[in-house]
Write a protein that holds these residues in place. Structure first.
Motif, PDB file in Angstrom:
ATOM      1  N   PHE A 123      -2.324   6.260  10.594  1.00 24.89           N
ATOM      2  CA  PHE A 123      -2.358   4.811  10.801  1.00 24.89           C
ATOM      3  C   PHE A 123      -3.135   4.436  12.047  1.00 24.89           C
ATOM      4  O   PHE A 123      -3.904   3.469  12.043  1.00 24.89           O
ATOM      5  N   ILE A 124      -2.972   5.191  13.133  1.00 23.98           N
ATOM      6  CA  ILE A 124      -3.644   4.866  14.381  1.00 23.98           C
ATOM      7  C   ILE A 124      -5.158   4.921  14.213  1.00 23.98           C
ATOM      8  O   ILE A 124      -5.903   4.126  14.805  1.00 23.98           O
ATOM      9  N   ASP A 125      -5.647   5.867  13.369  1.00 20.21           N
ATOM     10  CA  ASP A 125      -7.085   5.967  13.121  1.00 20.21           C
ATOM     11  C   ASP A 125      -7.563   4.784  12.275  1.00 20.21           C
ATOM     12  O   ASP A 125      -8.634   4.223  12.520  1.00 20.21           O
ATOM     13  N   TRP A 126      -6.769   4.419  11.271  1.00 21.82           N
ATOM     14  CA  TRP A 126      -7.118   3.261  10.439  1.00 21.82           C
ATOM     15  C   TRP A 126      -7.158   1.985  11.272  1.00 21.82           C
ATOM     16  O   TRP A 126      -8.077   1.174  11.160  1.00 21.82           O
ATOM     17  N   LEU A 127      -6.153   1.817  12.134  1.00 21.12           N
ATOM     18  CA  LEU A 127      -6.070   0.609  12.955  1.00 21.12           C
ATOM     19  C   LEU A 127      -7.268   0.512  13.898  1.00 21.12           C
ATOM     20  O   LEU A 127      -7.864  -0.568  14.065  1.00 21.12           O
ATOM     21  N   ALA A 128      -7.634   1.644  14.502  1.00 22.62           N
ATOM     22  CA  ALA A 128      -8.786   1.642  15.411  1.00 22.62           C
ATOM     23  C   ALA A 128     -10.053   1.254  14.665  1.00 22.62           C
ATOM     24  O   ALA A 128     -10.893   0.507  15.178  1.00 22.62           O
ATOM     25  N   ALA A 133       5.367   6.214  -3.450  1.00 20.93           N
ATOM     26  CA  ALA A 133       4.824   7.182  -2.503  1.00 20.93           C
ATOM     27  C   ALA A 133       5.797   7.378  -1.349  1.00 20.93           C
ATOM     28  O   ALA A 133       6.802   6.672  -1.242  1.00 20.93           O
ATOM     29  N   ALA A 134       5.470   8.345  -0.485  1.00 21.13           N
ATOM     30  CA  ALA A 134       6.331   8.630   0.658  1.00 21.13           C
ATOM     31  C   ALA A 134       6.361   7.425   1.605  1.00 21.13           C
ATOM     32  O   ALA A 134       5.382   6.689   1.744  1.00 21.13           O
ATOM     33  N   ASP A 135       7.503   7.253   2.264  1.00 23.76           N
ATOM     34  CA  ASP A 135       7.716   6.110   3.159  1.00 23.76           C
ATOM     35  C   ASP A 135       7.142   6.411   4.539  1.00 23.76           C
ATOM     36  O   ASP A 135       7.873   6.641   5.505  1.00 23.76           O
ATOM     37  N   THR A 136       5.810   6.423   4.637  1.00 20.00           N
ATOM     38  CA  THR A 136       5.136   6.659   5.915  1.00 20.00           C
ATOM     39  C   THR A 136       4.577   5.336   6.437  1.00 20.00           C
ATOM     40  O   THR A 136       4.407   4.373   5.687  1.00 20.00           O
ATOM     41  N   ILE A 137       4.264   5.301   7.725  1.00 19.82           N
ATOM     42  CA  ILE A 137       3.695   4.092   8.324  1.00 19.82           C
ATOM     43  C   ILE A 137       2.358   3.751   7.669  1.00 19.82           C
ATOM     44  O   ILE A 137       2.064   2.588   7.368  1.00 19.82           O
ATOM     45  N   MET A 138       1.533   4.761   7.415  1.00 20.93           N
ATOM     46  CA  MET A 138       0.234   4.541   6.790  1.00 20.93           C
ATOM     47  C   MET A 138       0.398   3.919   5.411  1.00 20.93           C
ATOM     48  O   MET A 138      -0.328   2.994   5.037  1.00 20.93           O
ATOM     49  N   HIS A 139       1.377   4.415   4.661  1.00 23.02           N
ATOM     50  CA  HIS A 139       1.577   3.873   3.313  1.00 23.02           C
ATOM     51  C   HIS A 139       2.130   2.454   3.367  1.00 23.02           C
ATOM     52  O   HIS A 139       1.619   1.551   2.700  1.00 23.02           O
ATOM     53  N   ILE A 140       3.183   2.245   4.173  1.00 21.89           N
ATOM     54  CA  ILE A 140       3.834   0.932   4.228  1.00 21.89           C
ATOM     55  C   ILE A 140       2.868  -0.160   4.658  1.00 21.89           C
ATOM     56  O   ILE A 140       2.824  -1.243   4.069  1.00 21.89           O
ATOM     57  N   LEU A 141       2.068   0.118   5.693  1.00 21.75           N
ATOM     58  CA  LEU A 141       1.228  -0.923   6.279  1.00 21.75           C
ATOM     59  C   LEU A 141      -0.168  -1.026   5.682  1.00 21.75           C
ATOM     60  O   LEU A 141      -0.833  -2.046   5.863  1.00 21.75           O
ATOM     61  N   VAL A 142      -0.596   0.015   4.951  1.00 20.34           N
ATOM     62  CA  VAL A 142      -1.975   0.021   4.463  1.00 20.34           C
ATOM     63  C   VAL A 142      -2.085   0.304   2.967  1.00 20.34           C
ATOM     64  O   VAL A 142      -2.729  -0.448   2.228  1.00 20.34           O
TER      65      VAL A 142
END
Length: 223
Positions: free
Chosen positions: A41-46, A8-17
């Motif tokens: 990612f910020i929404d997932w983290l919250a 998948a694309a190398d996004t923060i959401m993908h890498i961390l979640v």
């Protein structure tokens, strides 16, 4: 593309979640990674931090950092971390942070012994034995190991030994146990003047602490 899974694309959401490696890490923490409607990612983290205790929040944020560190180590150094290592690093980071924040001790800004803060090995004083210790965690074996080397004031090797500590997965605790073993070894050998050297700043801080040793090692072990 994601350098870890290439799926998948190398996004923060993908890498961390969303990456399969990240998901496996979160499963070890028993923390869900599916927050409905979270596209950023910020929404997932919250969402995942909501209602969590202070300690749980620290673990979650530190796991994010550890996953990110593993991604960068692969990109820049071609070193791939195992899931166990990523998770183990969380406990290492938190252990070091908690120890560093302990108000019971402080580290002198100026070295108190010749050779302190040196980046290369420094000979000890005359008629003094310098014992150097270094510990490592072997995650695939579920144990820690340490090497202990003794040299005289000319820099010549006197003796060397290795130790194994089953079920020890905390790097700081492993280093502290290696220092303890070095001191016991020196007593057995009858060396009257010794210097013990470690590259673990947390262990050095703990040794200089005014807090009783039993309490300090207990604090590290609990982490």
């Amino acid at each position: 593309m994601c350098p870890v899974c290439n799926e998948a694309a190398d996004t923060i959401m993908h890498i961390l979640v969303q990456c399969k490696i990240a998901k496996a890490c979160w499963q070890v923490f028993n923390a869900g990674t599916n927050i409905e409607g979270a596209l950023k990612f910020i929404d997932w983290l919250a969402g995942i931090l909501e209602g969590q205790s202070k300690n749980s929040k620290a673990k979650i944020l530190t796991l994010c950092w550890s996953i990110w560190r593993s991604r960068n180590d692969l990109v820049w150094h071609n070193k791939r971390w195992t899931i166990l290592r990523i998770v183990a690093k969380v406990w290492e980071y938190l252990s070091q942070w908690n120890a560093a924040q302990n108000r019971g001790y402080s580290v002198p800004l100026i070295p108190t012994v010749e050779g302190d803060e040196a980046t290369t090995w420094v000979k000890p004083q005359h008629d003094t034995v310098k014992i150097t210790v270094d510990a490592s965690i072997f995650q695939n074996l579920g144990m820690a190991g340490a090497g202990i080397v003794a040299r005289n004031h000319d820099g010549h090797l006197i003796l060397a030994k290795s130790i194994c500590s089953p079920d020890v997965m905390n790097p700081t605790l492993a280093e502290a146990m290696a220092v303890k073993e070095a001191l016991s070894w020196a007593m057995e050998m009858g060396w009257s003047s010794i210097t013990v050297e470690s590259d673990c700043m947390v262990v050095i801080q703990l040794i200089w602490s005014s807090t009783p040793m039993r309490s300090r090692l207990g604090m590290v072990a609990e982490e």
